[in-house]
Design an enzyme around this catalytic site. Structure first.
Site, PDB file in Angstrom:
ATOM      1  N   LYS A  11       3.537   2.261  -3.988  1.00 41.01           N
ATOM      2  CA  LYS A  11       3.002   2.082  -5.340  1.00 41.01           C
ATOM      3  C   LYS A  11       3.868   2.817  -6.352  1.00 41.01           C
ATOM      4  O   LYS A  11       4.162   2.312  -7.426  1.00 41.01           O
ATOM      5  CB  LYS A  11       1.605   2.723  -5.443  1.00 41.01           C
ATOM      6  CG  LYS A  11       0.486   1.936  -4.888  1.00 41.01           C
ATOM      7  CD  LYS A  11      -0.793   2.697  -5.249  1.00 41.01           C
ATOM      8  CE  LYS A  11      -2.005   2.066  -4.669  1.00 41.01           C
ATOM      9  NZ  LYS A  11      -3.220   2.799  -5.065  1.00 41.01           N
ATOM     10  N   GLU A  35     -12.764   8.550  -3.881  1.00 41.21           N
ATOM     11  CA  GLU A  35     -12.854   7.130  -4.230  1.00 41.21           C
ATOM     12  C   GLU A  35     -14.272   6.700  -3.924  1.00 41.21           C
ATOM     13  O   GLU A  35     -14.604   6.387  -2.789  1.00 41.21           O
ATOM     14  CB  GLU A  35     -11.828   6.313  -3.442  1.00 41.21           C
ATOM     15  CG  GLU A  35     -10.416   6.579  -3.906  1.00 41.21           C
ATOM     16  CD  GLU A  35      -9.377   5.573  -3.418  1.00 41.21           C
ATOM     17  OE1 GLU A  35      -9.765   4.516  -2.891  1.00 41.21           O
ATOM     18  OE2 GLU A  35      -8.188   5.881  -3.558  1.00 41.21           O
ATOM     19  N   ASP A  64      -5.997   1.860  -8.462  1.00 43.21           N
ATOM     20  CA  ASP A  64      -6.723   1.423  -7.275  1.00 43.21           C
ATOM     21  C   ASP A  64      -6.524  -0.078  -7.156  1.00 43.21           C
ATOM     22  O   ASP A  64      -6.532  -0.792  -8.158  1.00 43.21           O
ATOM     23  CB  ASP A  64      -8.208   1.769  -7.419  1.00 43.21           C
ATOM     24  CG  ASP A  64      -8.896   1.782  -6.070  1.00 43.21           C
ATOM     25  OD1 ASP A  64      -8.261   2.205  -5.078  1.00 43.21           O
ATOM     26  OD2 ASP A  64     -10.051   1.337  -5.975  1.00 43.21           O
ATOM     27  N   GLY A 140       1.358  -1.933   2.957  1.00 45.60           N
ATOM     28  CA  GLY A 140      -0.004  -2.458   3.117  1.00 45.60           C
ATOM     29  C   GLY A 140      -0.032  -3.897   3.614  1.00 45.60           C
ATOM     30  O   GLY A 140       0.642  -4.258   4.578  1.00 45.60           O
ATOM     31  N   TYR A 141      -0.808  -4.716   2.899  1.00 42.75           N
ATOM     32  CA  TYR A 141      -1.018  -6.110   3.304  1.00 42.75           C
ATOM     33  C   TYR A 141       0.132  -7.045   2.896  1.00 42.75           C
ATOM     34  O   TYR A 141       0.000  -8.262   3.028  1.00 42.75           O
ATOM     35  CB  TYR A 141      -2.312  -6.637   2.676  1.00 42.75           C
ATOM     36  CG  TYR A 141      -3.577  -5.901   3.092  1.00 42.75           C
ATOM     37  CD1 TYR A 141      -4.214  -6.201   4.296  1.00 42.75           C
ATOM     38  CD2 TYR A 141      -4.150  -4.920   2.287  1.00 42.75           C
ATOM     39  CE1 TYR A 141      -5.382  -5.549   4.676  1.00 42.75           C
ATOM     40  CE2 TYR A 141      -5.320  -4.266   2.657  1.00 42.75           C
ATOM     41  CZ  TYR A 141      -5.918  -4.586   3.851  1.00 42.75           C
ATOM     42  OH  TYR A 141      -7.076  -3.936   4.227  1.00 42.75           O
TER      43      TYR A 141
HETATM   44  P1  ITT Z   1      -3.802   5.929  -3.397  1.00 35.54           P
HETATM   45  O1  ITT Z   1      -3.437   7.291  -2.908  1.00 35.54           O
HETATM   46  O2  ITT Z   1      -3.077   5.566  -4.666  1.00 35.54           O
HETATM   47  O3  ITT Z   1      -5.295   5.665  -3.483  1.00 35.54           O
HETATM   48  P2  ITT Z   1      -3.892   3.914  -1.279  1.00 35.54           P
HETATM   49  O4  ITT Z   1      -2.821   3.375  -0.389  1.00 35.54           O
HETATM   50  O5  ITT Z   1      -5.108   4.513  -0.671  1.00 35.54           O
HETATM   51  O6  ITT Z   1      -3.185   4.912  -2.302  1.00 35.54           O
HETATM   52  P3  ITT Z   1      -5.555   1.856  -2.614  1.00 35.54           P
HETATM   53  O7  ITT Z   1      -6.813   2.529  -2.254  1.00 35.54           O
HETATM   54  O8  ITT Z   1      -5.380   1.390  -4.009  1.00 35.54           O
HETATM   55  O9  ITT Z   1      -4.279   2.774  -2.287  1.00 35.54           O
HETATM   56  O10 ITT Z   1      -5.212   0.629  -1.693  1.00 35.54           O
HETATM   57  C1  ITT Z   1      -6.103  -0.170  -1.033  1.00 35.54           C
HETATM   58  C2  ITT Z   1      -5.449  -0.821   0.147  1.00 35.54           C
HETATM   59  O11 ITT Z   1      -4.825  -2.017  -0.262  1.00 35.54           O
HETATM   60  C3  ITT Z   1      -4.392   0.017   0.876  1.00 35.54           C
HETATM   61  O12 ITT Z   1      -4.526  -0.185   2.269  1.00 35.54           O
HETATM   62  C4  ITT Z   1      -3.078  -0.562   0.373  1.00 35.54           C
HETATM   63  O13 ITT Z   1      -2.076  -0.468   1.360  1.00 35.54           O
HETATM   64  C5  ITT Z   1      -3.448  -2.008   0.077  1.00 35.54           C
HETATM   65  N1  ITT Z   1      -2.668  -2.498  -1.055  1.00 35.54           N
HETATM   66  C6  ITT Z   1      -2.773  -2.098  -2.336  1.00 35.54           C
HETATM   67  N2  ITT Z   1      -1.852  -2.701  -3.093  1.00 35.54           N
HETATM   68  C7  ITT Z   1      -1.127  -3.470  -2.273  1.00 35.54           C
HETATM   69  C8  ITT Z   1      -0.007  -4.300  -2.452  1.00 35.54           C
HETATM   70  O14 ITT Z   1       0.593  -4.438  -3.627  1.00 35.54           O
HETATM   71  N3  ITT Z   1       0.469  -4.938  -1.391  1.00 35.54           N
HETATM   72  C9  ITT Z   1      -0.107  -4.797  -0.187  1.00 35.54           C
HETATM   73  N4  ITT Z   1      -1.143  -4.017   0.079  1.00 35.54           N
HETATM   74  C10 ITT Z   1      -1.658  -3.356  -0.961  1.00 35.54           C
END
Ligand code: ITT
Length: 182
Positions: A11, A35, A64, A140-141
């Site tokens: 991110k 969260e 988020d 992530g996804y």
């Molecule tokens: P923070 O410390 O910023 O909260 P996080 O990885 O926990 O980081 P989120 O709660 O926002 O972030 O993410 C929710 C989930 O969705 C998390 O498993 C991410 O890997 C996934 N995700 C978020 N944005 C994504 C993206 O652009 N592409 C793929 N997966 C994503």
């Protein structure tokens, strides 16, 4: 310079690329904040900002995000982080094994704490869930999400390409516009 409270380097990298465009450096503040399990990302972000208000000095951002799969009734949505750690991408693909309707979207909500005031910026990206994981870029996804109008997954794209069309790119460009207008 703006500080981004996140534990996710992917991110951070995406945010850095966009804010560099307006000459703003981003510093990562790697700390967890509560969260709350809310109905929407905006609720989660506003709760987080309120908690951070007492903990950090100066202007900060948090973000988020979540993946909402139509045939799964919007799951994992606000539970995306937990589901990624438990079911993972393979779990999502398994849940959708015989599913023909593969529409999904990503949402992003940025929260900015500026002069003790909370402001949010949202972004979305429509697409579909692929049949199998493809690519190893991003995080992530990304390897199972194919944005609308593309055949590649986000996992097969460079950061700048993803930023042009992604939910986060959308939200960070709105933040950039706001920062420039202040
Ligand atoms: P923070 O410390 O910023 O909260 P996080 O990885 O926990 O980081 P989120 O709660 O926002 O972030 O993410 C929710 C989930 O969705 C998390 O498993 C991410 O890997 C996934 N995700 C978020 N944005 C994504 C993206 O652009 N592409 C793929 N997966 C994503």
């Amino acid at each position: 310079m703006i500080r981004f409270v996140t534990t996710n380097k992917g991110k951070l990298q995406e945010a850095e690329r966009i804010l560099a465009g307006i000459g703003t450096d981003v510093e990562m503040l790697s700390m967890e904040y509560p969260e709350m399990q809310g109905e929407s990302l905006k609720e989660v972000v506003l709760f987080g900002l309120n908690w951070l208000r007492q903990k950090v000095e100066g202007d900060v951002i948090i973000e988020d995000s979540g993946l909402f799969v139509e045939s799964l009734g919007g799951f994992p949505g606000v539970f995306s982080s937990y589901v990624f750690k438990t079911l993972g991408m393979d779990g999502i693909l398994k849940l959708m094994e015989s599913e023909k309707t593969r529409r999904a979207h990503f949402e992003s909500c940025i929260g900015l704490l500026v002069d003790d005031e909370a402001v949010t910026f949202g972004g979305t990206c429509e697409g579909t869930i692929s049949e199998r994981t493809r690519g190893s870029k991003g995080f992530g996804y990304d390897p199972i999400f194919v944005p609308k109008g593309e055949s590649r997954t986000f996992g097969e794209m460079e950061t700048d390409e993803k930023n042009k069309i992604s939910h986060r790119g959308d939200a960070f460009r709105k933040l950039a516009g706001y920062l420039q207008s202040r």
